[in-house]
Design an enzyme around this catalytic site. Structure first.
Site, PDB file in Angstrom:
ATOM      1  N   GLU A 285       0.615  -1.194   0.031  1.00  0.00           N
ATOM      2  CA  GLU A 285      -0.041   0.170   0.085  1.00  0.00           C
ATOM      3  C   GLU A 285       1.005   1.379  -0.110  1.00  0.00           C
ATOM      4  O   GLU A 285       1.884   1.461   0.663  1.00  0.00           O
ATOM      5  CB  GLU A 285      -0.916   0.082   1.280  1.00  0.00           C
ATOM      6  CG  GLU A 285      -1.931  -1.316   1.260  1.00  0.00           C
ATOM      7  CD  GLU A 285      -2.324  -1.658   2.772  1.00  0.00           C
ATOM      8  OE1 GLU A 285      -1.989  -0.910   3.460  1.00  0.00           O
ATOM      9  OE2 GLU A 285      -2.857  -2.664   2.698  1.00  0.00           O
TER      10      GLU A 285
ATOM     11  N   HIS B 294       0.636   0.960  15.626  1.00  0.00           N
ATOM     12  CA  HIS B 294       1.548   1.275  14.932  1.00  0.00           C
ATOM     13  C   HIS B 294       3.119   1.243  15.447  1.00  0.00           C
ATOM     14  O   HIS B 294       4.111   1.750  14.889  1.00  0.00           O
ATOM     15  CB  HIS B 294       1.655   2.965  14.484  1.00  0.00           C
ATOM     16  CG  HIS B 294       0.467   3.325  13.610  1.00  0.00           C
ATOM     17  ND1 HIS B 294      -0.845   3.143  14.004  1.00  0.00           N
ATOM     18  CD2 HIS B 294       0.508   3.598  12.430  1.00  0.00           C
ATOM     19  CE1 HIS B 294      -1.569   3.732  12.886  1.00  0.00           C
ATOM     20  NE2 HIS B 294      -0.870   3.943  11.886  1.00  0.00           N
TER      21      HIS B 294
ATOM     22  N   GLU C 128      -4.496  -6.524   2.973  1.00  0.00           N
ATOM     23  CA  GLU C 128      -3.260  -7.206   3.311  1.00  0.00           C
ATOM     24  C   GLU C 128      -3.288  -8.649   3.135  1.00  0.00           C
ATOM     25  O   GLU C 128      -2.354  -9.247   2.749  1.00  0.00           O
ATOM     26  CB  GLU C 128      -2.776  -6.843   5.025  1.00  0.00           C
ATOM     27  CG  GLU C 128      -2.364  -5.554   5.296  1.00  0.00           C
ATOM     28  CD  GLU C 128      -3.335  -4.645   5.344  1.00  0.00           C
ATOM     29  OE1 GLU C 128      -4.553  -4.934   5.462  1.00  0.00           O
ATOM     30  OE2 GLU C 128      -2.975  -3.327   5.514  1.00  0.00           O
TER      31      GLU C 128
ATOM     32  N   LEU D  42      -6.140  -2.004  -0.845  1.00  0.00           N
ATOM     33  CA  LEU D  42      -5.965  -1.736   0.341  1.00  0.00           C
ATOM     34  C   LEU D  42      -6.340  -2.999   0.930  1.00  0.00           C
ATOM     35  O   LEU D  42      -7.622  -3.326   1.374  1.00  0.00           O
ATOM     36  CB  LEU D  42      -6.668  -0.563   1.029  1.00  0.00           C
ATOM     37  CG  LEU D  42      -5.945  -0.143   2.298  1.00  0.00           C
ATOM     38  CD1 LEU D  42      -6.991   1.032   2.752  1.00  0.00           C
ATOM     39  CD2 LEU D  42      -5.985  -1.023   3.445  1.00  0.00           C
TER      40      LEU D  42
ATOM     41  N   GLN E 169       2.302  -2.033   5.947  1.00  0.00           N
ATOM     42  CA  GLN E 169       2.449  -0.585   6.127  1.00  0.00           C
ATOM     43  C   GLN E 169       3.101  -0.236   7.583  1.00  0.00           C
ATOM     44  O   GLN E 169       3.858   0.621   7.892  1.00  0.00           O
ATOM     45  CB  GLN E 169       1.279   0.513   5.845  1.00  0.00           C
ATOM     46  CG  GLN E 169       1.631   1.813   5.682  1.00  0.00           C
ATOM     47  CD  GLN E 169       0.801   2.551   4.834  1.00  0.00           C
ATOM     48  OE1 GLN E 169      -0.253   2.839   5.636  1.00  0.00           O
ATOM     49  NE2 GLN E 169       0.504   2.685   3.630  1.00  0.00           N
ATOM     50  N   PHE E 170       2.428  -1.168   8.385  1.00  0.00           N
ATOM     51  CA  PHE E 170       2.859  -0.832  10.072  1.00  0.00           C
ATOM     52  C   PHE E 170       2.482  -2.400  10.654  1.00  0.00           C
ATOM     53  O   PHE E 170       1.622  -2.932  10.211  1.00  0.00           O
ATOM     54  CB  PHE E 170       2.115   0.117  10.798  1.00  0.00           C
ATOM     55  CG  PHE E 170       2.576   1.365  10.500  1.00  0.00           C
ATOM     56  CD1 PHE E 170       3.201   2.037  11.134  1.00  0.00           C
ATOM     57  CD2 PHE E 170       1.800   2.214   9.325  1.00  0.00           C
ATOM     58  CE1 PHE E 170       3.809   3.479  11.153  1.00  0.00           C
ATOM     59  CE2 PHE E 170       2.155   3.434   9.281  1.00  0.00           C
ATOM     60  CZ  PHE E 170       3.367   4.259  10.086  1.00  0.00           C
ATOM     61  N   ASP E 171       3.336  -2.716  11.619  1.00  0.00           N
ATOM     62  CA  ASP E 171       3.452  -3.994  12.372  1.00  0.00           C
ATOM     63  C   ASP E 171       1.990  -4.300  12.749  1.00  0.00           C
ATOM     64  O   ASP E 171       1.606  -5.463  12.318  1.00  0.00           O
ATOM     65  CB  ASP E 171       4.127  -3.861  13.664  1.00  0.00           C
ATOM     66  CG  ASP E 171       4.146  -2.525  14.133  1.00  0.00           C
ATOM     67  OD1 ASP E 171       3.175  -2.130  14.446  1.00  0.00           O
ATOM     68  OD2 ASP E 171       5.128  -1.786  14.230  1.00  0.00           O
ATOM     69  N   GLY E 172       1.103  -3.446  13.077  1.00  0.00           N
ATOM     70  CA  GLY E 172      -0.195  -3.801  13.462  1.00  0.00           C
ATOM     71  C   GLY E 172      -1.005  -4.306  12.449  1.00  0.00           C
ATOM     72  O   GLY E 172      -2.187  -4.439  12.807  1.00  0.00           O
ATOM     73  N   PHE E 173      -0.672  -4.003  11.438  1.00  0.00           N
ATOM     74  CA  PHE E 173      -1.578  -4.245  10.087  1.00  0.00           C
ATOM     75  C   PHE E 173      -1.368  -5.152   9.629  1.00  0.00           C
ATOM     76  O   PHE E 173      -1.841  -5.724   8.376  1.00  0.00           O
ATOM     77  CB  PHE E 173      -1.783  -2.909   9.042  1.00  0.00           C
ATOM     78  CG  PHE E 173      -1.960  -1.674   9.801  1.00  0.00           C
ATOM     79  CD1 PHE E 173      -2.907  -1.501  10.885  1.00  0.00           C
ATOM     80  CD2 PHE E 173      -1.185  -0.410   9.535  1.00  0.00           C
ATOM     81  CE1 PHE E 173      -3.466  -0.528  11.448  1.00  0.00           C
ATOM     82  CE2 PHE E 173      -1.598   0.720  10.121  1.00  0.00           C
ATOM     83  CZ  PHE E 173      -2.839   0.718  11.178  1.00  0.00           C
TER      84      PHE E 173
HETATM   85  C1  LIG Z   1      -5.482  -2.850   8.039  1.00  0.00           C
HETATM   86  C2  LIG Z   1      -4.887  -1.650   7.557  1.00  0.00           C
HETATM   87  N1  LIG Z   1      -3.933  -1.282   6.880  1.00  0.00           N
HETATM   88  C3  LIG Z   1      -3.306  -0.305   6.769  1.00  0.00           C
HETATM   89  C4  LIG Z   1      -3.675   0.757   7.336  1.00  0.00           C
HETATM   90  C5  LIG Z   1      -2.651   2.049   7.123  1.00  0.00           C
HETATM   91  N2  LIG Z   1      -3.776   3.177   6.772  1.00  0.00           N
HETATM   92  C6  LIG Z   1      -4.164   3.953   7.276  1.00  0.00           C
HETATM   93  S1  LIG Z   1      -5.403   4.912   6.540  1.00  0.00           S
HETATM   94  C7  LIG Z   1      -5.179   4.146   5.083  1.00  0.00           C
HETATM   95  C8  LIG Z   1      -6.113   4.470   3.777  1.00  0.00           C
HETATM   96  C9  LIG Z   1      -7.468   4.387   4.103  1.00  0.00           C
HETATM   97  O1  LIG Z   1      -8.165   4.937   3.120  1.00  0.00           O
HETATM   98  P1  LIG Z   1      -9.740   5.099   3.164  1.00  0.00           P
HETATM   99  O2  LIG Z   1     -10.267   3.784   3.655  1.00  0.00           O
HETATM  100  O3  LIG Z   1     -10.238   5.579   1.853  1.00  0.00           O
HETATM  101  O4  LIG Z   1     -10.140   6.284   4.263  1.00  0.00           O
HETATM  102  P2  LIG Z   1      -9.522   7.585   4.472  1.00  0.00           P
HETATM  103  O5  LIG Z   1      -8.153   7.644   5.245  1.00  0.00           O
HETATM  104  O6  LIG Z   1      -9.544   8.269   2.851  1.00  0.00           O
HETATM  105  O7  LIG Z   1     -10.585   8.296   5.213  1.00  0.00           O
HETATM  106  C10 LIG Z   1      -4.269   3.176   5.164  1.00  0.00           C
HETATM  107  C11 LIG Z   1      -3.732   2.325   4.097  1.00  0.00           C
HETATM  108  C12 LIG Z   1      -4.541   0.607   8.444  1.00  0.00           C
HETATM  109  N3  LIG Z   1      -4.756   1.635   9.116  1.00  0.00           N
HETATM  110  N4  LIG Z   1      -5.163  -0.416   8.620  1.00  0.00           N
END
Ligand SMILES: Cc1ncc(C[n+]2csc(CCOP(=O)(O)OP(=O)(O)O)c2C)c(N)n1
Ligand SMILES: [Mg+2]
Lengths: 326, 378
Positions: free
Chosen positions: A31, A131, A62, A60, A84-88
Site C-alpha cells: 500500500e 503502529h 493485506e 488496500l 505498512q505498519f506492524d499492527g496491520f
Molecule cells: C489494516 C490496515 N492497513 C493499513 C492501514 C494504514 N492506513 C491508514 S489509513 C489508510 C488509507 C485508508 O483509506 P480510506 O479507507 O479511503 O479512508 P480515508 O483515510 O481516505 O478516510 C491506510 C492504508 C491501516 N490503518 N489498517
C-alpha cells in the site's frame, strides 16, 4: 571498496533497487509504496525507475497482498510485500501462517516460496495504536517461516537482498525507530550470512542479547556499564528464526551471565525461547538465571506511556545488576 | 486519474447552492421537506465549528501538542448530514476521520484530542448516555464494519426493530472510506448483513484517496454498486451537499429500522487536506483536482443557500465567533491535559484481576521507587 554513510531507509532502498535490477522476477507490492514511495519512503523512486509492473501500489488489503504474492511465487516471481505498519499484518495472518508457511511442506518440500514480507515494527516513534508493535513471536512460532531483523544500515542493505534470494519465505522486521540514524554501509562486500548472529561488542562479565532497535539500547547500556566497571558483551541476533545459537552460547560460556532484551511483551516471546535454550544448553556455565527484559504483558500503551513500556538502558542495567548479584 | 465514473447521484443543492434536486433525489425530498430553517442553520453551524476545530487540531499538532492529526476538512457535508440522518438512539461505528459525527453525538472533542496526543486509544464508552451510542474510533481499516454488523444482528435477535415504533426501533450506521472497501472484513460484513437482513446502513465516504492510492485502484465500478452482488442496494449521494447526505441517510436508516434490511450509501466527497499530519499530498495528487473540489465546498454551498433564504450577515458572523470560541476552548483544555499514571498500564487490559498484571505492576512500582524521589519516572 565502496563505503557510504546512509540511514537504514536509504540502505533498504538501495538493497531493493539492487535486487530489482539483478532479477526481473523480483516485484515489490504494498500500500502506497509506488507513487508515494511508502509512508517511510523506503521504496522512494523505485516505481519511477522500474515501472508500475515491478512496483505495485496495491488495493488496500493485506490478506490479498500476501495471498497473491503466494500465487505470484508459484508462477516464478519473487514478490517483496510491504506491510505498512506492524499492527496491520493481522488481516494477512491466515495467508502467512496457514498458507505461505506451509506451502512448501504441502508440496513435499519441493516447491520454493521466495516471498519476502517487510514489516516496519516496534516503538519509540510516539505513534497512535497499532503502529508500534513487536509481533515477531507469532511468526517465529510458525514453522516454515524465516524471520530476520537488521539493527543497522549495513546489515539492512545486505540482509534485504539475501532475504529476496532465499527460496523460503522471509519476514523482514525493520526497526522503524532505527530508520533514520546513519551508519556506514559497505556496498562492495558483505561479511556474514543472513541467518548468522553477530557480536556487536565484546565483553567478559555479562552477555546482552537482542535484535533490531534493541541493539542500540544494549550498546548504550554496555557503555554505561563499562563506566561502572562491568564488561558487557552484546549479541545482535539478526536472525530471529532460526536463531543462530553458536555465538550466543559461546558468549554465555565465557561470561556466565545472560540478559535477553526485546520490545515485545514477555509472555511466550522470542526472548523466552532464547532464555530457555541458553539454560538447557549452557546450564553448567551459568552463574545466574537468564533474565528477560521485555515490554509489559499489556497491549502497547498510548504513546505518552511508551517510554515506561519499552525497555531502555536503565531497565537493561537493572537486569545486569540482577544477574551480577548471584 | 483519480476521477471515477459517477452516475446521476442524489443531490439537492447545486454547486451554486440553489435548491435543484436531481432525478435520483426525488424519493428523498420528503425528508428534506421536514427540515426547518433552524435545522438548516444547525447544519451550517456544525460544519463551520468542526472545520474550525479541525484547523485548531492541525495547529496543535504543528506546535508539538499532538502526535498526529487526521484532518476532516472537506468532508463536513457527508458527516454532518449523515450524523443528523441517524437517530440519537441508533448506534454509530466510525472509522477515524468522523470528527463531526463524534461532536454531534456529544463527545467532548478534548476526549478525541487525547487519542492523538498519545493519552488514550479511544477511551470513551458508547454506553455512556451522553455519547448517544457513539463507538470508539477504529484505526485498523475496515474492522468496524463487522462489529457494526454484529451489533445490528444483536438488535435483530432482540427484536428491537421493525415493531412499527420509529422512536424505539434501532438501527446501526457504520462509516468507512473508499480504501476500506478492499478489505476482506468489509465484504464479509456485507455477506453477514445481507444474510441476517440486519437493520443497518454502510456509509462509505468516498474521498477519492486512500492515502496516495486513488479510488480507481480499489474499484472499477462506482462504489455504491459494491453491495449489489451481496444483496445490498446502494445509493450514491453528493457528500458535499449536506441536505442530500442528510435526506438519504435519514430515509435509509428509517428503512433499516423498519425491517427492510441493510443498505449502502456512497457519499462523494474529498479530503482537502493531507491524509494525516504525517502526509504530503503534493507527492501524489495535482492542484487542479484540489481546486475542482474546493469549488464544491459543502460550507460555501450551504451559505449561498441560506443567504438566498434571507439569512443575515449577523448569523454568519455569530457562527464564526462561536467556532472560534469552540476552538479556543479546545486549545485551552488541550494545553491543560496532564500525563498518564504508569500504573494505568496494568489496569486496563482486563476487567477482572489477573496475576501477571499484579506481578508486573508491583515490579514497576518497586523499580520506580529504586530511583528515589528525584530519579522517578515521569
Ligand atoms: C489494516 C490496515 N492497513 C493499513 C492501514 C494504514 N492506513 C491508514 S489509513 C489508510 C488509507 C485508508 O483509506 P480510506 O479507507 O479511503 O479512508 P480515508 O483515510 O481516505 O478516510 C491506510 C492504508 C491501516 N490503518 N489498517
Ligand atoms: Mg479515502
Amino acid at each position: 571498496m565502496t563505503i557510504e554513510n546512509m540511514p537504514m531507509v536509504k540502505a533498504i532502498n538501495a538493497g531493493l533497487r539492487a535486487a530489482l535490477a539483478k532479477d526481473d522476477r523480483v516485484l515489490l507490492m504494498g500500500e502506497d509504496i509506488g507513487t508515494l514511495g511508502g509512508v517511510f519512503r523506503v521504496t522512494e523512486g523505485l516505481k519511477n525507475e522500474f515501472g508500475s509492473n515491478r512496483v505495485l501500489d496495491t488495493p488496500l488489503a493485506e490478506s490479498a497482498i500476501v495471498g497473491t504474492a503466494i500465487g505470484l511465487a508459484m508462477r516464478g516471481y519473487r514478490p517483496v510485500c510491504e506491510i505498512q505498519f506492524d499492527g496491520f499484518i493481522y488481516p494477512a495472518f491466515d495467508q502467512i501462517t496457514s498458507q505461505l508457511a506451509k506451502m512448501t511442506s504441502r508440496h513435499e518440500g519441493e516447491l520454493p516460496m521466495p516471498v519476502v514480507i517487510r514489516v516496519p515494527y516496534g516503538g519509540h516513534i510516539g505513534a497512535v495504536e497499532h503502529h508500534q508493535e513487536s509481533n515477531e513471536a507469532y511468526f517465529a512460532h510458525t514453522a516454515g517461516l524465516r524471520l530476520v531483523s537488521p539493527s543497522n544500515p549495513h546489515d539492512a542493505y545486505w540482509m534485504i537482498q539475501e532475504a529476496i534470494e532465499s527460496q523460503d519465505p522471509v519476514l523482514f522486521f525493520e526497526p522503524k525507530s532505527r530508520y533514520w540514524p546513519k551508519g556506514d554501509v559497505n556496498l562492495s562486500a558483505n561479511d556474514i550470512p543472513l541467518h548468522a548472529s553477530r557480536i556487536a561488542r565484546t565483553g567478559t562479565d555479562v552477555t546482552l542479547i537482542g535484535h533490531g532497535a534493541m541493539v542500540s539500547v544494549l550498546l548504550q547500556a554496555a557503555e554505561i556499564a563499562q563506566e561502572e566497571g562491568t564488561s558487557v558483551e552484546v549479541v545482535d541476533l539478526r536472525s530471529l528464526s532460526p536463531v543462530d545459537y553458536g555465538p550466543i552460547l559461546d558468549s554465555v560460556r565465557k561470561t556466565g551471565r545472560a540478559v535477553v532484551a526485546q520490545e515485545a511483551p514477555q509472555n511466550v516471546s522470542l526472548g523466552s525461547e532464547i532464555a530457555a535454550t541458553i539454560t538447557e544448553r549452557a546450564f553448567y556455565s551459568l552463574e545466574a538465571p537468564v533474565v528477560r527484559v521485555s515490554g509489559f504483558d499489556v497491549p502497547f500503551p498510548p504513546a505518552k506511556l511508551e517510554t515506561i513500556y519499552l525497555p531502555d538502558a536503565d531497565r537493561v542495567l537493572d537486569a545486569v545488576d540482577r544477574v551480577l548479584s548471584y | 486519474m483519480a476521477e471515477q465514473k459517477t452516475e446521476p447521484m442524489v443531490q439537492l443543492l447545486g454547486a451554486d447552492g440553489a435548491f435543484a434536486p436531481t432525478a435520483a433525489a426525488e424519493e428523498f425530498v420528503p425528508y428534506f421537506d421536514k427540515l426547518t430553517e433552524a435545522d438548516w442553520k444547525k447544519f451550517y453551524r456544525d460544519m463551520v465549528v468542526i472545520r474550525r476545530f479541525d484547523a485548531e487540531a492541525i495547529n496543535l499538532q504543528r506546535q508539538g501538542q499532538l502526535a498526529l492529526w487526521v484532518p476532516s476538512h472537506g468532508q463536513e457535508g457527508a458527516q454532518v448530514g449523515s450524523a443528523y440522518g441517524a437517530a440519537m438512539h441508533d448506534h454509530v461505528f466510525p472509522a477515524y476521520r468522523e470528527h463531526a459525527i463524534a461532536m454531534i453525538r456529544g463527545l467532548d472533542m478534548v476526549d478525541l484530542i487525547k487519542q492523538f496526543k498519545g493519552l488514550s486509544h479511544g477511551g470513551w464508552d458508547f454506553r455512556n448516555p451522553e455519547l448517544h451510542n457513539l463507538h470508539i474510533y477504529t484505526l485498523v481499516i475496515g474492522s468496524q464494519a463487522l462489529h457494526a454488523t454484529g451489533y445490528a444482528m444483536g438488535i435483530a435477535f432482540d427484536g428491537k426493530y421493525a415493531t412499527g415504533n420509529r422512536d424505539k426501533d434501532e438501527a446501526v450506521i457504520v462509516y468507512f472510506g473508499d480504501g476500506a472497501t478492499s478489505q476482506g472484513d468489509v465484504s464479509e460484513a456485507f455477506v453477514f448483513a445481507a444474510s441476517y437482513q440486519t437493520p443497518q446502513v454502510f456509509f462509505i465516504q468516498n474521498n477519492h484517496w486512500a492515502i496516495s492510492v486513488p479510488v480507481s485502484v480499489q474499484a472499477r465500478v462506482p462504489l455504491y454498486r459494491r453491495g449489489e452482488g451481496f444483496g445490498i442496494p446502494g445509493t450514491q449521494v453528493d457528500g458535499n451537499d449536506v441536505f442530500a447526505s442528510y435526506a438519504v441517510t435519514a430515509k435509509l436508516m428509517d428503512d433499516a429500522r423498519s425491517g427492510r434490511g441493510p443498505a449502502l450509501i456512497e457519499a462523494h466527497t474529498y479530503r482537502i487536506g493531507a491524509h494525516t499530519s504525517s502526509d504530503d499530498p503534493t507527492k501524489y495528487r495535482n492542484e487542479s483536482e484540489l481546486d475542482e473540489w474546493i469549488a464544491k465546498d459543502p460550507i460555501s454551498r450551504l451559505e449561498a443557500f441560506l443567504r438566498d433564504k434571507g439569512a443575515e450577515n449577523s448569523f454568519f458572523e455569530g457562527v464564526t465567533e462561536e467556532a472560534a470560541d469552540f476552538a479556543a476552548d479546545v486549545r485551552k483544555r488541550t494545553l491543560e491535559l496532564t500525563g498518564l499514571d504508569p500504573m494505568q498500564l496494568f489496569e486496563k487490559a482486563y476487567t477482572e484481576p489477573h496475576p501477571r498484571m499484579r506481578e508486573q505492576s508491583q515490579w514497576l512500582a518497586q523499580y520506580e521507587a529504586s530511583f528515589g524521589d528525584d530519579g522517578g519516572l515521569a
